[in-house]
Write an enzyme that holds these catalytic residues in place. Structure first.
Site, PDB file in Angstrom:
ATOM      1  N   ARG A  51       0.822  -1.214   0.000  1.00  0.00           N
ATOM      2  CA  ARG A  51       0.000   0.000   0.000  1.00  0.00           C
ATOM      3  C   ARG A  51       0.857   1.264   0.000  1.00  0.00           C
ATOM      4  O   ARG A  51       0.442   2.305  -0.478  1.00  0.00           O
ATOM      5  CB  ARG A  51      -0.970  -0.006   1.201  1.00  0.00           C
ATOM      6  CG  ARG A  51      -1.818   1.261   1.288  1.00  0.00           C
ATOM      7  CD  ARG A  51      -3.075   1.103   2.138  1.00  0.00           C
ATOM      8  NE  ARG A  51      -2.844   0.539   3.451  1.00  0.00           N
ATOM      9  CZ  ARG A  51      -2.238   1.174   4.469  1.00  0.00           C
ATOM     10  NH1 ARG A  51      -1.799   2.406   4.318  1.00  0.00           N
ATOM     11  NH2 ARG A  51      -2.079   0.560   5.628  1.00  0.00           N
ATOM     12  N   ASP A 183     -10.962  14.022 -17.464  1.00  0.00           N
ATOM     13  CA  ASP A 183     -11.360  12.618 -17.498  1.00  0.00           C
ATOM     14  C   ASP A 183     -11.287  12.166 -18.957  1.00  0.00           C
ATOM     15  O   ASP A 183     -12.082  12.585 -19.793  1.00  0.00           O
ATOM     16  CB  ASP A 183     -12.778  12.472 -16.930  1.00  0.00           C
ATOM     17  CG  ASP A 183     -13.209  11.012 -16.808  1.00  0.00           C
ATOM     18  OD1 ASP A 183     -12.672  10.160 -17.538  1.00  0.00           O
ATOM     19  OD2 ASP A 183     -14.104  10.733 -15.982  1.00  0.00           O
ATOM     20  N   LYS A 208     -12.821   0.489 -18.327  1.00  0.00           N
ATOM     21  CA  LYS A 208     -13.475   0.639 -19.624  1.00  0.00           C
ATOM     22  C   LYS A 208     -12.524   0.224 -20.756  1.00  0.00           C
ATOM     23  O   LYS A 208     -12.198  -0.934 -20.861  1.00  0.00           O
ATOM     24  CB  LYS A 208     -13.991   2.067 -19.768  1.00  0.00           C
ATOM     25  CG  LYS A 208     -14.694   2.622 -18.505  1.00  0.00           C
ATOM     26  CD  LYS A 208     -16.032   1.954 -18.219  1.00  0.00           C
ATOM     27  CE  LYS A 208     -16.634   2.347 -16.865  1.00  0.00           C
ATOM     28  NZ  LYS A 208     -16.770   3.772 -16.595  1.00  0.00           N
TER      29      LYS A 208
HETATM   30  C1  LIG Z   1     -16.867   4.523 -15.467  1.00  0.00           C
HETATM   31  C2  LIG Z   1     -16.369   5.921 -15.475  1.00  0.00           C
HETATM   32  C3  LIG Z   1     -15.727   6.451 -14.346  1.00  0.00           C
HETATM   33  C4  LIG Z   1     -15.624   5.696 -13.039  1.00  0.00           C
HETATM   34  O1  LIG Z   1     -14.768   4.594 -13.137  1.00  0.00           O
HETATM   35  P1  LIG Z   1     -14.963   3.213 -12.284  1.00  0.00           P
HETATM   36  O2  LIG Z   1     -13.812   2.406 -12.757  1.00  0.00           O
HETATM   37  O3  LIG Z   1     -16.300   2.675 -12.605  1.00  0.00           O
HETATM   38  O4  LIG Z   1     -14.846   3.582 -10.848  1.00  0.00           O
HETATM   39  C5  LIG Z   1     -15.234   7.747 -14.432  1.00  0.00           C
HETATM   40  N1  LIG Z   1     -15.375   8.468 -15.568  1.00  0.00           N
HETATM   41  C6  LIG Z   1     -15.983   7.985 -16.661  1.00  0.00           C
HETATM   42  C7  LIG Z   1     -16.096   8.839 -17.887  1.00  0.00           C
HETATM   43  C8  LIG Z   1     -16.499   6.690 -16.661  1.00  0.00           C
HETATM   44  O5  LIG Z   1     -17.131   6.220 -17.752  1.00  0.00           O
END
Ligand SMILES: *Cc1c(COP(=O)(O)O)cnc(C)c1O
Length: 383
Positions: A51, A183, A208
């Protein structure tokens, strides 16, 4: 002798984060299952607890994503774990500017924080560059002229596929003294490099496209500076959103094929978007690859390709739900970025009042494009 030209992203995705090129070494960094390691000495300190400093498996994933984004990466338990670490960088009372259309989980996290007085949130339409720049500088609602401390950007957005002028907004954020986060989950590190466009920090839900197989949760934050990366690693150490060993290993394994998966998926997305636009049951298609899309010119400038995410609208919630039920190849499921195409009516989620009720968010996978079209056109006829 001429210097070797820099490697292209498709190659970096394959070559980065490998063990030393010595005889007998494995080609891949192994799955290190360890919480603790034999202690070092004062002269030769080592990471003694995972960690604190991570493991070789995490570092391999971080090296590869960092190389693609042009920064220093830290892996987390999930995209939301990484988002929490990023939000921990701003002091209590900060003014946060966030797009009205952005990932629902991040919005909920921001509103929860605002409700207990951690920060103030101003929502903006990031397709309106002038209004967003003004909001960053402190114009608008209840900011009292105070500039933003944190500018949270997403482009293309989830799920309206809005495109922001990242160069202009990152510049405005920096001029206001704000920390600028992008993001980059929808674009992927191959489709867009926000640090080069002026962002301080990049977020990925590696759950994703990077993972790409709907079998893991992992998040990655990438910092432009070593100092900022160190602060993120400290947030991970103390807040504890550490990636799983298997998840980090699988995320890197997924990243190796991202170039070919993305190339196929975004080519199909372009074909399907154009056909959906012509379909009588479809009222609107949102995809920056379409010449008439409001985000087309910006996306052509700042992205490499137009991505594999599109949204389209049918006449209402009932029609959209009927399409979801009639699909056979495309899976009606949440999440996105997998080899399998997934579709979801996003307005069914709480806190998504700005989303048209008949809007379907479509993550295009790597199936044959004609099978996807056959499935979509049959479902639209049934709906
Ligand atoms: C899914 C998603 C997140 C969050 O990610 P997790 O891995 O589900 O915690 C953040 N931003 C976008 C654009 C996403 O599609």
């Amino acid at each position: 002798m001429t210097a070797a030209s820099p490697r292209r992203p498709e190659t970096i995705a394959v070559t980065a984060g490998r063990p030393n090129a010595a005889p007998g070494e494995p080609l891949n960094v192994p799955l290190v299952l360890a919480s603790n390691f034999r202690a070092g000495t004062a002269d030769a300190p080592v990471t003694e607890y995972s960690r604190d400093g991570g493991t070789a498996t995490w570092h391999a994933l971080e090296a590869a994503v960092g190389a693609l984004e042009g920064g220093i990466a830290a892996a987390f338990a999930s995209g939301m774990g990484a988002a929490t670490a990023l939000l921990d960088l701003v002091p209590v009372g900060a003014r946060v500017v966030v797009p009205t259309d952005s990932y629902s989980g991040v919005r909920a996290l921001l509103f929860d924080g605002a409700a207990v007085g951690r920060w103030n949130v101003d929502q903006v339409d990031i397709t309106d560059t002038a209004a967003t720049v003004a909001a960053i500088a402190g114009a608008g609602s209840d900011s009292g002229g105070r500039p933003a401390d944190l500018l949270w950007l997403e482009s293309p957005t989830n799920p309206l596929i809005d495109v922001a002028d990242l160069t202009a907004l990152c510049r405005a954020g920096r001029e206001a003294g704000a920390l600028v986060v992008v993001d980059n989950t929808f674009a992927t590190p191959l489709g867009q490099q926000p640090l080069a466009l002026g962002a301080d920090l990049v977020l990925h839900s590696a759950t994703k496209f990077i993972g790409g197989h709907s079998d893991l949760l992992t998040g990655i934050a990438v910092a432009a500076s070593g100092d900022m990366a160190g602060r993120l690693v400290r947030r991970r150490q103390l807040a504890g959103a550490t990636p799983g060993a298997l998840e980090a290993f699988l995320a890197l394994r997924g990243l190796r094929t991202l170039p070919v998966r993305l190339a196929r998926a975004q080519e199909s997305a372009g074909v399907l978007a154009a056909r959906l636009l012509e379909h009588p049951a479809v009222e609107r298609v949102r995809y920056p690859g379409l010449a008439d899309d409001p985000g087309h010119a910006l996306a052509a400038q700042q992205m490499n390709g137009f991505g594999a995410m599109l949204s389209f609208e049918v006449s209402g919630a009932a029609a959209a739900d009927a399409v979801c039920r009639a699909l056979r190849v495309v899976t009606n499921a949440t999440s996105l970025g997998g080899v399998e195409s997934t579709i979801e009516r996003r307005a069914k989620l709480a806190g998504q009042e700005h989303i048209p009720p008949g809007l379907l968010r479509f993550s295009v996978g790597v199936e044959h494009v004609e099978d996807l079209w056959d499935d979509l056109s049959a479902a639209l006829a049934a709906g």
